[in-house]
Design a protein around this motif. Structure first.
Motif, mmCIF file in Angstrom:
data_model
loop_
_atom_site.group_PDB
_atom_site.id
_atom_site.type_symbol
_atom_site.label_atom_id
_atom_site.label_comp_id
_atom_site.label_asym_id
_atom_site.label_seq_id
_atom_site.Cartn_x
_atom_site.Cartn_y
_atom_site.Cartn_z
ATOM 1 N N ASP A 40 -4.624 3.293 -11.066
ATOM 2 C CA ASP A 40 -5.437 2.141 -10.548
ATOM 3 C C ASP A 40 -5.428 1.658 -9.261
ATOM 4 N N ALA A 41 -5.964 0.534 -8.723
ATOM 5 C CA ALA A 41 -5.497 0.103 -7.546
ATOM 6 C C ALA A 41 -4.295 -0.457 -7.130
ATOM 7 N N MET A 42 -3.423 -0.705 -8.357
ATOM 8 C CA MET A 42 -2.236 -1.274 -8.136
ATOM 9 C C MET A 42 -1.545 -0.002 -7.851
ATOM 10 N N TRP A 43 -1.586 1.104 -8.604
ATOM 11 C CA TRP A 43 -0.880 2.260 -8.520
ATOM 12 C C TRP A 43 -1.212 2.738 -6.956
ATOM 13 N N ILE A 44 -2.374 2.702 -6.469
ATOM 14 C CA ILE A 44 -2.692 3.028 -4.986
ATOM 15 C C ILE A 44 -1.927 2.246 -3.950
ATOM 16 N N ALA A 45 -1.776 1.046 -4.152
ATOM 17 C CA ALA A 45 -0.990 0.147 -3.412
ATOM 18 C C ALA A 45 0.483 0.398 -3.394
ATOM 19 N N GLU A 46 0.786 0.504 -4.547
ATOM 20 C CA GLU A 46 2.448 1.008 -4.667
ATOM 21 C C GLU A 46 2.502 2.379 -3.957
ATOM 22 N N LYS A 47 1.877 3.497 -4.040
ATOM 23 C CA LYS A 47 1.792 4.859 -3.419
ATOM 24 C C LYS A 47 1.921 4.677 -1.924
ATOM 25 N N TYR A 48 1.099 3.865 -1.563
ATOM 26 C CA TYR A 48 0.700 3.307 0.103
ATOM 27 C C TYR A 48 2.025 2.970 0.695
ATOM 28 N N THR A 49 2.411 1.937 0.044
ATOM 29 C CA THR A 49 3.704 1.426 0.511
ATOM 30 C C THR A 49 5.070 2.605 0.623
ATOM 31 N N THR A 64 -5.707 -4.905 -5.560
ATOM 32 C CA THR A 64 -4.261 -5.270 -5.100
ATOM 33 C C THR A 64 -4.662 -6.112 -3.604
ATOM 34 N N LEU A 65 -4.028 -7.016 -3.333
ATOM 35 C CA LEU A 65 -4.298 -7.818 -2.171
ATOM 36 C C LEU A 65 -2.865 -7.947 -1.379
ATOM 37 N N PHE A 66 -2.878 -7.839 0.010
ATOM 38 C CA PHE A 66 -1.955 -8.228 0.799
ATOM 39 C C PHE A 66 -2.696 -8.934 1.912
ATOM 40 N N TYR A 67 -2.014 -10.203 2.344
ATOM 41 C CA TYR A 67 -2.403 -10.845 3.322
ATOM 42 C C TYR A 67 -1.465 -10.448 4.687
ATOM 43 N N ILE A 68 -2.268 -10.488 5.908
ATOM 44 C CA ILE A 68 -1.514 -10.128 7.072
ATOM 45 C C ILE A 68 -1.006 -11.373 7.490
ATOM 46 N N THR A 69 0.192 -11.440 7.563
ATOM 47 C CA THR A 69 0.933 -12.789 7.925
ATOM 48 C C THR A 69 1.742 -12.902 9.105
ATOM 49 N N GLY A 70 1.773 -11.977 9.748
ATOM 50 C CA GLY A 70 2.517 -11.894 11.060
ATOM 51 C C GLY A 70 2.402 -10.727 11.778
ATOM 52 N N GLY A 71 3.373 -10.615 12.872
ATOM 53 C CA GLY A 71 3.841 -9.580 13.570
ATOM 54 C C GLY A 71 3.074 -9.738 15.068
ATOM 55 N N LEU A 72 3.711 -8.755 15.900
ATOM 56 C CA LEU A 72 3.441 -8.739 17.357
ATOM 57 C C LEU A 72 1.945 -8.280 17.274
ATOM 58 N N LEU A 73 1.448 -7.501 16.415
ATOM 59 C CA LEU A 73 0.053 -7.168 16.772
ATOM 60 C C LEU A 73 -0.858 -7.869 16.071
ATOM 61 N N ALA A 74 -0.673 -8.951 15.365
ATOM 62 C CA ALA A 74 -1.752 -9.640 14.722
ATOM 63 C C ALA A 74 -1.700 -11.361 15.288
ATOM 64 N N GLN A 75 -2.984 -11.482 15.682
ATOM 65 C CA GLN A 75 -2.946 -12.918 16.326
ATOM 66 C C GLN A 75 -3.021 -13.909 15.281
ATOM 67 N N GLN A 76 -2.223 -15.032 15.487
ATOM 68 C CA GLN A 76 -1.949 -16.010 14.620
ATOM 69 C C GLN A 76 -2.834 -17.421 14.980
ATOM 70 N N ARG A 104 -3.665 -13.333 -6.629
ATOM 71 C CA ARG A 104 -4.893 -12.943 -6.442
ATOM 72 C C ARG A 104 -4.913 -11.329 -6.624
ATOM 73 N N SER A 105 -3.900 -10.647 -6.846
ATOM 74 C CA SER A 105 -3.984 -9.406 -7.441
ATOM 75 C C SER A 105 -4.192 -9.032 -8.866
ATOM 76 N N THR A 106 -4.900 -8.133 -9.050
ATOM 77 C CA THR A 106 -4.980 -7.569 -10.561
ATOM 78 C C THR A 106 -4.835 -5.924 -10.520
ATOM 79 N N ALA A 107 -4.736 -5.282 -11.640
ATOM 80 C CA ALA A 107 -4.575 -3.884 -11.727
ATOM 81 C C ALA A 107 -5.788 -3.171 -10.998
ATOM 82 N N ASP A 108 -6.887 -3.818 -10.791
ATOM 83 C CA ASP A 108 -7.975 -3.268 -10.085
ATOM 84 C C ASP A 108 -8.205 -3.716 -8.756
#
Length: 181
Positions: free
Chosen positions: A51-60, A107-119, A101-105
């Protein structure tokens, strides 16, 4: 009956009008011509029984190995992903897992910071993995991300790196799919 029908019709029209006003307010608050935001969508093969959760875990997990040694990826116990140039210091990008906001189908990550992200743009950049087409595929999508780099520089560098990484991840998933059978 006629009065009830008229009231129901009036309530429906009122709800539609309110929704239209809300959409217009949202567009006005988000559509800033001076702010260029990114949307990027890739379709990934989803191995059977996953499922999408599995993909997100494999991605990380995959990301920490694939970008080494140039980019160091740290994933903490809350699933927050931080990317650094060869070591510590200021992160290039940070993405925080949204448990509520995430479920098995989806999975959501908010882009919350970093030098490459405008805040402070009023946009909530996010990376989403969502199952589609009966669970045969997952869409990996970036929405409302605002890069801190000038637009031309972003298009020639960060955007290309993102596509390169996502295509490599797709190749990895295809190999895994073959290995699972």
């Amino acid at each position: 009956p006629a009065i009830e029908a008229a009231i129901t019709q009036h309530e429906t029209l009122s709800l539609r009008a309110k929704a239209k006003v809300k959409r217009k307010q949202y567009r006005q608050s988000v559509d800033h011509p001076e702010i260029k935001d990114v949307r990027s969508v890739q379709r990934l093969n989803l191995p059977a029984g996953r499922d999408a959760m599995w993909i997100a875990e494999k991605y990380t997990i995959w990301l920490t190995r694939y970008l080494r040694p140039f980019i160091r990826v740290r994933v903490d116990h809350t699933r927050r992903i931080s990317l650094f140039i060869m070591g510590e210091g200021f992160p290039l990008l940070e993405m925080s897992y949204s448990e509520n906001r995430s479920t098995a189908d989806r999975t959501l990550f908010y882009i919350t910071g970093g030098l490459l992200a405008q805040q402070n743009t009023g946009l909530r950049g996010r990376l989403e993995f969502r199952e589609v087409l009966g669970g045969r595929y997952v869409l990996a999508a970036i929405h409302d991300f605002t890069p801190s780099l000038p637009w031309f520089v972003y298009n020639q560098t960060q955007a290309r790196v993102h596509l390169w990484v996502m295509h490599a991840f797709q190749r990895y998933l295809k190999k895994m799919d073959v290995m699972l059978y």
